[in-house]
Structure formats: C-alpha cells, structure tokens
Design an enzyme around this catalytic site. Structure first.
Site, mmCIF file in Angstrom:
data_model
loop_
_atom_site.group_PDB
_atom_site.id
_atom_site.type_symbol
_atom_site.label_atom_id
_atom_site.label_comp_id
_atom_site.label_asym_id
_atom_site.label_seq_id
_atom_site.Cartn_x
_atom_site.Cartn_y
_atom_site.Cartn_z
ATOM 1 N N ASP A 140 0.836 -1.198 0.000
ATOM 2 C CA ASP A 140 0.000 0.000 0.000
ATOM 3 C C ASP A 140 0.871 1.249 0.000
ATOM 4 O OD1 ASP A 140 -2.452 1.289 -0.107
ATOM 5 O OD2 ASP A 140 -2.717 1.338 2.061
ATOM 6 N N LEU A 141 1.943 1.208 -0.776
ATOM 7 C CA LEU A 141 2.844 2.349 -0.868
ATOM 8 C C LEU A 141 2.185 3.446 -1.703
ATOM 9 C CD1 LEU A 141 5.753 3.332 -0.148
ATOM 10 C CD2 LEU A 141 6.418 2.568 -2.438
#
Length: 221
Positions: A140-141
C-alpha cells in the site's frame, strides 16, 4: 535506528492514561490518527471500526513495525490492544512518532524544491529496500503513507496491509489502493485461489506511480 535492539510486542504495551489526547490529525475508513502528548508529541493511530480480521491486521501491523528499525520507516513507541479500563472501553491503538506532514500534502501545497524531491525519492528507495530485505511486501505504498519529518526526511508508514512475501494466505485478498495497484495484484484479486502470483515488485510499481506524482505534481490518468 539500525543498531537498536529489536523488542517484542509485550515490551511495547502502554496505558492510555499515560498520555493526553489533543486532536484528530488524520482519518480513514478504519482508523483515525490523533495527536498524543507525554512531554513530547506522538501520533496515536486508533482503530475505529473493528472485527476479528481488522484487529488481527492491526496487531500484525504493530508486530511488523516493532521488527523494522530504519531511519526511513515510521517509529513505533507503544501498543494498546484495547479493552476496558476503569469501566471505560477503549479501541486498540498504536503510538507512533509524530511526523507533521505527508508527501501527498507537501506536493499538493508545492513546498518542495527539486533538490528536496530528489532526496525524498532516494529515501523512499532506501526504506523500501530495507523492508524488502526483511521479506515484507508493503502493498500500500502511496504518497499519503509516506510521512515527512520536520526536516523533510521520509518515514514510510501504513503497514496494515504489509505481508511476509514467503506466505500464501487468504488475507492477501483486498489489498492496496486501486491507483497504485500493480496489474498482478488486480489479477490476484479476481482469482478464486488464495495463492499469491506476485512478489515485492508490486511495491516497485507503486513507487513508479508515486515518483510520477513527485515529479509532475499530479497522478497519471
């Protein structure tokens, strides 16, 4: 940070009464972040909506953060698993380092000069390389999960969806934010099997989208 001794979860347990809650500084559908003080400022990430799966994910995030010690990764100071104290119920929460802004906000407000953008991009790479060296995928960068210190140094956060790359779990479903999800993540979402058909390169894809945002100030269509 790299020389710090790694603690276990029990040594990080804290009491809500030890801190003063001041104000909400961020919020999502599952959690909110509040300003916490105890002589100095901290960030309190509190779970808003929780069931067995979200609490399990919350605990998993705290365990990962306790294992990861790097200047470019958000620092965790304490954990509270929730419960009832003195007849007052409280939700699970983490106590994290307080970082005043995010990359998304800094780019949107146009406060970063080109030289600083270059340094930030390099620090994201250093942080992610360290995370990957410990066999974790962030998954979830994105700019809102990349916090910036008062001196504009990177602190990668948002490890709620992070996962050990060697494990195949049904929890791998429902990951990430659509704009930043690599094609193989989307393919894995649509398949009935729980086996992962991707590796930590999904974070490289997310970094690419983030880098476009850093350079241009907007997301690709």
């Amino acid at each position: 940070a790299l020389k710090e001794k790694i603690a276990d979860l029990s040594s990080k347990m804290v009491d809500l009464d030890d801190y003063d809650v001041e104000s909400v500084i961020g919020e999502s559908s599952l959690s909110c972040v509040k300003l916490f003080t105890k002589k100095e400022k901290f960030a309190m990430k509190e779970l808003l909506k929780f069931d067995y799966k979200t609490v399990q994910r919350f605990i998993h995030e705290s365990e990962i953060l306790i294992q990861l010690r790097h200047p470019c990764v958000i620092h965790i100071y304490g954990v509270n698993l929730g419960g009832t104290t003195a007849s007052v119920a409280n939700a699970p929460f983490l106590i994290l380092a307080y970082e005043p802004t995010s990359l998304e906000s800094a780019i949107h407000e146009k406060i970063l000069e080109p030289r600083l953008k270059c340094r930030i991009a390099v620090e994201i790479v250093l942080g992610m390389r360290y995370i990957h060296s410990h066999n974790y995928m962030h998954r979830d960068l994105k700019p809102s999960n990349i916090l910036l210190s008062k001196n504009m140094h990177v602190r990668i956060s948002g490890f709620g969806l992070a996962k050990d790359e060697s494990l195949d779990e049904s929890q791998s479903k429902g990951v990430g934010t659509l704009r930043f999800m690599a094609p193989e993540l989307l393919e894995n979402e649509n398949e009935s099997t729980t086996e992962n058909h991707y590796n930590n390169k999904v974070d490289v894809y997310s970094f690419g989208i983030t880098l476009i945002y850093i350079v241009t100030g907007s997301y690709p269509p």
